[in-house]
Design a protein around this motif. Structure first.
Motif, mmCIF file in Angstrom:
data_model
loop_
_atom_site.group_PDB
_atom_site.id
_atom_site.type_symbol
_atom_site.label_atom_id
_atom_site.label_comp_id
_atom_site.label_asym_id
_atom_site.label_seq_id
_atom_site.Cartn_x
_atom_site.Cartn_y
_atom_site.Cartn_z
ATOM 1 N N LEU A 1 -1.404 20.552 -15.158
ATOM 2 C CA LEU A 1 -2.060 19.233 -14.863
ATOM 3 C C LEU A 1 -0.659 18.220 -14.612
ATOM 4 N N GLN A 2 -0.684 17.121 -13.617
ATOM 5 C CA GLN A 2 0.277 16.291 -13.827
ATOM 6 C C GLN A 2 -0.103 15.368 -15.002
ATOM 7 N N PRO A 3 1.254 15.034 -15.420
ATOM 8 C CA PRO A 3 0.886 14.240 -16.966
ATOM 9 C C PRO A 3 -0.126 13.300 -16.880
ATOM 10 N N ASN A 4 -0.174 12.526 -15.947
ATOM 11 C CA ASN A 4 -1.086 11.422 -15.796
ATOM 12 C C ASN A 4 -2.523 11.908 -15.883
ATOM 13 N N ASP A 5 -2.685 12.957 -15.228
ATOM 14 C CA ASP A 5 -4.227 13.553 -15.061
ATOM 15 C C ASP A 5 -4.498 14.402 -16.442
ATOM 16 N N PHE A 6 -3.476 14.955 -17.113
ATOM 17 C CA PHE A 6 -3.743 15.314 -18.597
ATOM 18 C C PHE A 6 -4.072 14.223 -19.542
ATOM 19 N N TYR A 7 -3.501 13.098 -19.630
ATOM 20 C CA TYR A 7 -3.939 12.072 -20.319
ATOM 21 C C TYR A 7 -5.479 11.689 -20.062
ATOM 22 N N ARG A 8 -5.767 11.600 -18.757
ATOM 23 C CA ARG A 8 -6.782 11.168 -18.583
ATOM 24 C C ARG A 8 -8.129 12.172 -18.858
ATOM 25 N N ALA A 9 -7.726 13.237 -18.695
ATOM 26 C CA ALA A 9 -8.687 14.461 -19.216
ATOM 27 C C ALA A 9 -8.778 14.220 -20.629
ATOM 28 N N LEU A 10 -7.732 13.953 -21.428
ATOM 29 C CA LEU A 10 -7.911 13.769 -22.877
ATOM 30 C C LEU A 10 -8.634 12.694 -23.183
ATOM 31 N N ALA A 11 -8.368 11.511 -22.500
ATOM 32 C CA ALA A 11 -8.969 10.349 -23.027
ATOM 33 C C ALA A 11 -10.607 10.470 -22.518
ATOM 34 N N ASN A 12 -11.076 11.186 -21.850
ATOM 35 C CA ASN A 12 -12.272 11.287 -21.382
ATOM 36 C C ASN A 12 -13.151 12.777 -22.009
ATOM 37 N N ALA A 13 -12.430 13.448 -22.478
ATOM 38 C CA ALA A 13 -13.165 14.610 -23.180
ATOM 39 C C ALA A 13 -14.211 14.301 -24.154
ATOM 40 N N ALA A 14 -15.236 15.047 -24.134
ATOM 41 C CA ALA A 14 -16.183 14.873 -25.506
ATOM 42 C C ALA A 14 -15.377 15.460 -26.614
ATOM 43 N N CYS A 15 -14.814 16.381 -26.103
ATOM 44 C CA CYS A 15 -13.893 16.989 -27.585
ATOM 45 C C CYS A 15 -12.636 17.641 -27.037
ATOM 46 N N ALA A 16 -11.759 17.794 -27.550
ATOM 47 C CA ALA A 16 -10.342 18.623 -27.449
ATOM 48 C C ALA A 16 -10.288 19.542 -28.463
ATOM 49 N N ILE A 17 -10.086 20.837 -28.062
ATOM 50 C CA ILE A 17 -10.091 22.066 -28.761
ATOM 51 C C ILE A 17 -8.813 22.858 -28.527
ATOM 52 N N GLY A 18 -8.080 23.277 -29.667
ATOM 53 C CA GLY A 18 -6.816 24.087 -29.564
ATOM 54 C C GLY A 18 -5.860 23.390 -30.602
ATOM 55 N N ASN A 19 -4.451 23.483 -30.312
ATOM 56 C CA ASN A 19 -3.565 23.384 -31.144
ATOM 57 C C ASN A 19 -2.460 22.508 -30.549
ATOM 58 N N SER A 20 -2.721 21.587 -29.800
ATOM 59 C CA SER A 20 -1.728 20.800 -29.157
ATOM 60 C C SER A 20 -1.379 19.613 -29.916
ATOM 61 N N SER A 21 -0.066 19.190 -30.042
ATOM 62 C CA SER A 21 0.142 17.944 -30.836
ATOM 63 C C SER A 21 -0.230 16.883 -29.971
ATOM 64 N N SER A 22 -0.415 16.779 -28.796
ATOM 65 C CA SER A 22 -1.115 15.791 -27.880
ATOM 66 C C SER A 22 -2.371 15.241 -28.478
ATOM 67 N N PHE A 23 -3.313 16.319 -29.074
ATOM 68 C CA PHE A 23 -4.303 16.008 -29.536
ATOM 69 C C PHE A 23 -4.299 14.996 -30.962
ATOM 70 N N ILE A 24 -3.300 14.916 -31.380
ATOM 71 C CA ILE A 24 -3.008 14.375 -32.919
ATOM 72 C C ILE A 24 -2.386 13.043 -32.338
ATOM 73 N N ARG A 25 -1.373 13.018 -31.606
ATOM 74 C CA ARG A 25 -0.685 11.771 -31.185
ATOM 75 C C ARG A 25 -1.570 11.031 -30.171
ATOM 76 N N GLU A 26 -1.418 11.407 -28.983
ATOM 77 C CA GLU A 26 -2.221 10.536 -28.059
ATOM 78 C C GLU A 26 -3.806 10.580 -28.299
ATOM 79 N N GLY A 27 -4.029 11.696 -28.789
ATOM 80 C CA GLY A 27 -5.678 11.672 -28.963
ATOM 81 C C GLY A 27 -6.136 10.601 -30.059
ATOM 82 N N ALA A 28 -5.183 10.264 -31.080
ATOM 83 C CA ALA A 28 -5.460 9.357 -32.177
ATOM 84 C C ALA A 28 -5.772 7.937 -31.375
ATOM 85 N N TYR A 29 -4.697 7.654 -30.521
ATOM 86 C CA TYR A 29 -4.699 6.440 -29.752
ATOM 87 C C TYR A 29 -6.131 6.290 -28.930
ATOM 88 N N PHE A 30 -6.283 7.387 -28.310
ATOM 89 C CA PHE A 30 -7.659 7.345 -27.525
ATOM 90 C C PHE A 30 -8.918 7.320 -28.202
#
Length: 416
Positions: A311-340
């Motif tokens: 996914l292009q970076p912006n689309d990844f962030y949009r997906a993370l911001a709009n997901a009902a839940c993110a599952i896995g082990n990406s550090s983005s879920f912790i960093r960017e996910g906390a902000y969202f």
């Protein structure tokens, strides 16, 4: 004369996270931005790639290798051909940045062997490019294995290194690489005060350790988070969906990585919710994780699971911001996910002990436990935005520090 800052971008995630730093350095009156991109070894080291790669299928890999070789020949007569055909480089160019250098280093296979050999191959190319570009400082991000190649090359050429996001603790080999890069670096940018304290514990100069937050917060703070209709073909983003991103754990066995993938997919299967499943990075074990995902996808033929490698970076962030839940082990879920404030379930050991906000729920690597954690997070809903990793001014802060500091090449150990 402006100070030349070289920033290596060797994977799509780091480019997405560092765009605010690129922009700040580019605009700073005292700095000159130099960009180096990393590309597959097949482009410039065809025979070395054939000898040392370990693809999951030679039948599917060989046509791509020959295509890469053909593009390399065309690039000799028409420079820029390779960059225009590489996913990462093309995205950087489309965003209006000039690429000053390319290094072919990534061997195919996703094993410990190909990771180690990619570092060795990368060092040779990076040394040549650093000698050609003559940067005043090299900005190294985080903890990826390819960043170790950059740090080693710059160290032996006596070029100062500025390290971003040092001092974090987590699972897998990344933590060891992160701390090793810290000891090779001269200037340090940390995401949190806790990370700054850890860098100081490693004997670094307090005057050269700066808590600035995490760069991606700058980007997502300004991003329009509305999902485009066609961002994932077939997925109805107006309905609750799951976002799954599962990376291998390089310090664990193939069997453990395969089992982790099976358990996560088992939980997703049991829930039956629309799911966007992203491809993993290329760390050791990615071949096993990828094989399990492909087998599961092909055997189940689930109409509500949508798979995409990139996914292009912006689309990844949009997906993370709009997901009902993110599952896995990406550090983005912790960093960017906390902000969202996105509810996230972190599985396994890859992010163990990393600083985290309240949006994270950890789960053991067992399908039933993962399913229960996901259900809990969906029921809870979104969390308040957490500024633990910054409030959106990291890029300019980094650029200002780079402009004013001039560290000595010979480091000294500072007692705590």
């Amino acid at each position: 004369m402006r100070k030349k800052v070289l920033i290596p971008l060797f994977n799509r995630a780091h480019y997405g996270r560092l765009r605010s730093v690129l922009e700040a350095v580019k605009k700073h009156p005292e700095l000159e931005l130099q960009l180096m991109v990393g590309i597959p070894a097949a482009y410039d080291h065809f025979l070395t790639n054939i000898k040392n790669s370990r693809p999951h299928s030679w039948i599917s890999a060989l046509p791509w290798y020959f295509r890469a070789r053909l593009l390399s020949i065309i690039d000799f007569f028409k420079p820029g051909t390779i960059l225009k055909n590489d996913f990462l480089a093309r995205g950087i160019l489309n965003d209006g940045y000039a690429i000053n250098s390319r290094v072919s280093l990534f061997l195919d296979g996703g094993t410990s062997e190909t990771m180690a050999k990619s570092v060795g191959l990368g060092i040779m190319g990076i040394v040549d490019e650093l000698k050609r570009l003559k940067p005043d400082v090299v900005f190294v991000n985080a903890d990826r294995f390819e960043m170790m190649a950059v740090a080693l090359a710059a160290s032996y050429l006596n070029i100062p290194i500025a390290h971003n996001e040092g001092g974090d603790i987590s699972g897998t080999l990344d933590e060891s690489v992160r701390h090793a890069i810290t000891k090779l670096s001269h200037v340090h940018f940390t995401a949190t005060e806790a990370s700054r304290r850890r860098v100081l514990q490693m004997g670094e100069d307090p005057k050269l350790v700066f808590t600035v937050g995490s760069p991606p917060i700058d980007t997502i703070k300004q991003l329009d988070l509305k999902l485009p209709k066609d961002f994932a073909s077939g997925l109805d983003a107006d309905k609750p969906f799951l976002l799954v991103l599962l990376h291998p754990v390089a310090t664990e066995s193939k069997e453990s990585n395969a089992q982790m993938a099976r358990e996560v997919l088992g939980a997703i299967d049991a829930l039956g919710m629309p799911t966007l499943l992203l491809g993993s990075n290329i760390d050791a074990g990615s071949d096993e994780v990828g094989k399990i995902v492909r087998q599961w996808r092909d055997s189940n033929k689930l109409s509500n699971v949508f798979f995409t490698k990139h996914l292009q970076p912006n689309d990844f962030y949009r997906a993370l911001a709009n997901a009902a839940c993110a599952i896995g082990n990406s550090s983005s879920f912790i960093r960017e996910g906390a902000y969202f404030g996105t509810p996230a379930v972190v599985v396994g050991s890859r992010q163990q002990n990393r600083d985290r906000g309240k949006n994270i729920k950890d789960a053991e690597t067992e399908a039933g436990e993962i399913k229960k954690a996901i259900q809990y997070q969906i029921k809870h809903g979104r969390y308040p935005s957490d500024k633990l990793f910054g409030s959106g001014n990291t890029g300019p802060a980094i650029a200002d520090v780079l402009a004013k500091v001039s560290p000595r090449i010979q480091k000294e150990f500072h007692e705590v």
